[in-house]
Design a protein around this motif. Structure first.
Motif, PDB file in Angstrom:
ATOM      1  N   LEU A 129    -103.662  -7.472  25.755  1.00  0.00           N
ATOM      2  CA  LEU A 129    -102.396  -7.734  26.431  1.00  0.00           C
ATOM      3  C   LEU A 129    -102.611  -8.461  27.752  1.00  0.00           C
ATOM      4  CD1 LEU A 129    -100.581  -4.310  25.829  1.00  0.00           C
ATOM      5  CD2 LEU A 129    -100.235  -6.466  24.596  1.00  0.00           C
ATOM      6  N   SER A 130    -103.842  -8.426  28.243  1.00  0.00           N
ATOM      7  CA  SER A 130    -104.172  -9.084  29.509  1.00  0.00           C
ATOM      8  C   SER A 130    -104.717 -10.488  29.248  1.00  0.00           C
ATOM      9  CB  SER A 130    -105.224  -8.270  30.267  1.00  0.00           C
ATOM     10  OG  SER A 130    -105.797  -9.033  31.309  1.00  0.00           O
ATOM     11  N   PRO A 131    -104.013 -11.537  29.699  1.00  0.00           N
ATOM     12  CA  PRO A 131    -104.531 -12.905  29.536  1.00  0.00           C
ATOM     13  C   PRO A 131    -105.896 -13.085  30.197  1.00  0.00           C
ATOM     14  CG  PRO A 131    -102.214 -12.950  30.167  1.00  0.00           C
ATOM     15  CD  PRO A 131    -102.674 -11.528  30.317  1.00  0.00           C
ATOM     16  N   HIS A 138    -108.256 -10.863  30.513  1.00  0.00           N
ATOM     17  CA  HIS A 138    -109.281 -10.268  29.648  1.00  0.00           C
ATOM     18  C   HIS A 138    -109.585 -11.188  28.474  1.00  0.00           C
ATOM     19  CE1 HIS A 138    -111.534  -7.218  27.416  1.00  0.00           C
ATOM     20  NE2 HIS A 138    -110.838  -7.585  26.362  1.00  0.00           N
ATOM     21  N   ARG A 139    -108.554 -11.765  27.874  1.00  0.00           N
ATOM     22  CA  ARG A 139    -108.768 -12.664  26.741  1.00  0.00           C
ATOM     23  C   ARG A 139    -109.634 -13.852  27.147  1.00  0.00           C
ATOM     24  NH1 ARG A 139    -103.172 -11.752  25.891  1.00  0.00           N
ATOM     25  NH2 ARG A 139    -102.673 -13.866  26.580  1.00  0.00           N
ATOM     26  N   GLN A 140    -109.366 -14.396  28.326  1.00  0.00           N
ATOM     27  CA  GLN A 140    -110.157 -15.536  28.792  1.00  0.00           C
ATOM     28  C   GLN A 140    -111.603 -15.141  29.065  1.00  0.00           C
ATOM     29  OE1 GLN A 140    -109.384 -18.853  28.921  1.00  0.00           O
ATOM     30  NE2 GLN A 140    -107.669 -18.049  27.732  1.00  0.00           N
ATOM     31  N   ARG A 141    -111.802 -13.958  29.591  1.00  0.00           N
ATOM     32  CA  ARG A 141    -113.169 -13.494  29.854  1.00  0.00           C
ATOM     33  C   ARG A 141    -113.944 -13.353  28.543  1.00  0.00           C
ATOM     34  NH1 ARG A 141    -116.207 -10.676  33.880  1.00  0.00           N
ATOM     35  NH2 ARG A 141    -114.471 -10.756  35.363  1.00  0.00           N
ATOM     36  N   VAL A 142    -113.292 -12.823  27.524  1.00  0.00           N
ATOM     37  CA  VAL A 142    -113.945 -12.673  26.221  1.00  0.00           C
ATOM     38  C   VAL A 142    -114.352 -14.036  25.673  1.00  0.00           C
ATOM     39  CG1 VAL A 142    -113.577 -12.029  23.806  1.00  0.00           C
ATOM     40  CG2 VAL A 142    -112.832 -10.492  25.634  1.00  0.00           C
ATOM     41  N   ILE A 143    -113.446 -15.011  25.759  1.00  0.00           N
ATOM     42  CA  ILE A 143    -113.744 -16.347  25.238  1.00  0.00           C
ATOM     43  C   ILE A 143    -114.900 -16.981  26.003  1.00  0.00           C
ATOM     44  CG2 ILE A 143    -112.835 -18.696  24.995  1.00  0.00           C
ATOM     45  CD1 ILE A 143    -110.096 -17.404  24.424  1.00  0.00           C
ATOM     46  N   THR A 202    -112.490 -24.407  25.588  1.00  0.00           N
ATOM     47  CA  THR A 202    -111.171 -24.924  25.212  1.00  0.00           C
ATOM     48  C   THR A 202    -110.981 -24.881  23.701  1.00  0.00           C
ATOM     49  OG1 THR A 202    -111.113 -26.387  27.145  1.00  0.00           O
ATOM     50  CG2 THR A 202    -109.651 -26.937  25.308  1.00  0.00           C
ATOM     51  N   ALA A 203    -112.007 -25.287  22.966  1.00  0.00           N
ATOM     52  CA  ALA A 203    -111.921 -25.293  21.505  1.00  0.00           C
ATOM     53  C   ALA A 203    -111.766 -23.880  20.950  1.00  0.00           C
ATOM     54  CB  ALA A 203    -113.162 -25.960  20.917  1.00  0.00           C
ATOM     55  N   MET A 204    -112.516 -22.934  21.491  1.00  0.00           N
ATOM     56  CA  MET A 204    -112.428 -21.557  21.011  1.00  0.00           C
ATOM     57  C   MET A 204    -111.097 -20.927  21.402  1.00  0.00           C
ATOM     58  SD  MET A 204    -116.394 -20.316  21.623  1.00  0.00           S
ATOM     59  CE  MET A 204    -116.183 -18.682  20.904  1.00  0.00           C
ATOM     60  N   ASN A 205    -110.531 -21.349  22.523  1.00  0.00           N
ATOM     61  CA  ASN A 205    -109.185 -20.909  22.897  1.00  0.00           C
ATOM     62  C   ASN A 205    -108.181 -21.294  21.829  1.00  0.00           C
ATOM     63  OD1 ASN A 205    -108.133 -19.461  25.182  1.00  0.00           O
ATOM     64  ND2 ASN A 205    -109.253 -20.879  26.499  1.00  0.00           N
ATOM     65  N   GLN A 206    -108.425 -22.430  21.199  1.00  0.00           N
ATOM     66  CA  GLN A 206    -107.536 -22.932  20.157  1.00  0.00           C
ATOM     67  C   GLN A 206    -107.948 -22.446  18.772  1.00  0.00           C
ATOM     68  OE1 GLN A 206    -107.948 -27.137  20.873  1.00  0.00           O
ATOM     69  NE2 GLN A 206    -106.700 -27.098  22.733  1.00  0.00           N
ATOM     70  N   ARG A 207    -108.914 -21.529  18.730  1.00  0.00           N
ATOM     71  CA  ARG A 207    -109.427 -20.955  17.486  1.00  0.00           C
ATOM     72  C   ARG A 207    -109.969 -22.041  16.548  1.00  0.00           C
ATOM     73  NH1 ARG A 207    -108.298 -16.879  20.195  1.00  0.00           N
ATOM     74  NH2 ARG A 207    -107.923 -14.815  19.301  1.00  0.00           N
ATOM     75  N   ALA A 208    -110.692 -22.984  17.114  1.00  0.00           N
ATOM     76  CA  ALA A 208    -111.323 -24.019  16.296  1.00  0.00           C
ATOM     77  C   ALA A 208    -112.326 -23.375  15.347  1.00  0.00           C
ATOM     78  CB  ALA A 208    -112.024 -25.039  17.191  1.00  0.00           C
TER      79      ALA A 208
END
Length: 223
Positions: free
Chosen positions: A67-69, A71-76, A200-206
């Protein structure tokens, strides 16, 4: 029950107990309800841990974390460090997931992450092969450190690395861990533009194939 799951269950139980005690008088809850809620949570946590290896807890806690943006960015950023380093060192990336739910849907346990083909870490593994995979395991935490100046993830990576080093009885495991970390840092800093493009690519689930192609193109353009 492992330590982290136990702590999570205790924390949740305390929160529910406090919540029910505070609101009990207003909701006309019987005095036994808080204790029953706490007991129920602990029982469910125990069943999940011993019967499902903590899968339910991982999915629940990871769901809240997502739910935390931030946290999501840190994981990526963490997983991109693993992915890029694996590719640069010639290891084969077979897949990646960014949440525990994605990993579960693909038939894998854990919090998700980059999956790399690994050899049988037996007596026949060479020193260079061992160094390669140690560097890959360290790269996620190193990437986090470079971006955020601290590391929150990577406990499983360190556990795997230390387990393999102990299994192989390589001597100064702490030194090898540090050397692998420095090598990962050097690789990431050298290919920092490629790393950011991969994030950036993984953010877009490439797809894995698209990510590998991106890395190859980026590296070739800097030669």
């Amino acid at each position: 029950m492992n330590e982290q799951t136990s702590l999570n269950a205790i924390a949740l139980s305390v929160a529910l107990l406090s919540f029910s005690v505070l609101l009990g008088p207003y909701l006309n809850l019987p005095s036994a309800v808080p204790a029953a809620i706490t007991l129920g949570v602990l029982v469910l946590a125990a069943v999940d841990t011993f019967g499902f290896n903590g899968l339910g807890s991982r999915l629940l806690l990871d769901g809240f974390s997502q739910l935390s943006p931030a946290h999501r960015q840190r994981v990526i950023h963490h997983e991109a460090g693993h992915f890029l380093t694996a590719q640069l060192l010639g290891a084969t990336v077979v897949g990646y997931t960014l949440t525990a739910w994605e990993a579960f849907r693909q038939g894998h346990s854990g919090q998700g992450g980059v999956r790399v083909e690994t050899p049988d870490f037996g007596e026949t593994i060479t020193a260079s092969e061992l160094e390669r995979y140690c560097t890959i395991w360290m790269a996620g935490g190193v990437a986090e450190s470079l971006v955020y100046d601290n590391v929150e993830g990577g406990a499983d990576d360190l556990e795997t690395l230390r387990s393999v080093l102990t299994q192989l009885d390589v001597g100064d495991a702490v030194l090898k861990e540090r050397v692998a970390g420095r090598r990962a840092q050097q690789l990431l800093q050298t290919h920092w533009e490629t790393y950011n493009a991969l994030v950036t690519a993984m953010n877009q689930r490439a797809s894995v194939e698209d990510c590998c192609q991106l890395i190859e193109q980026q590296v070739q353009s800097t030669v």
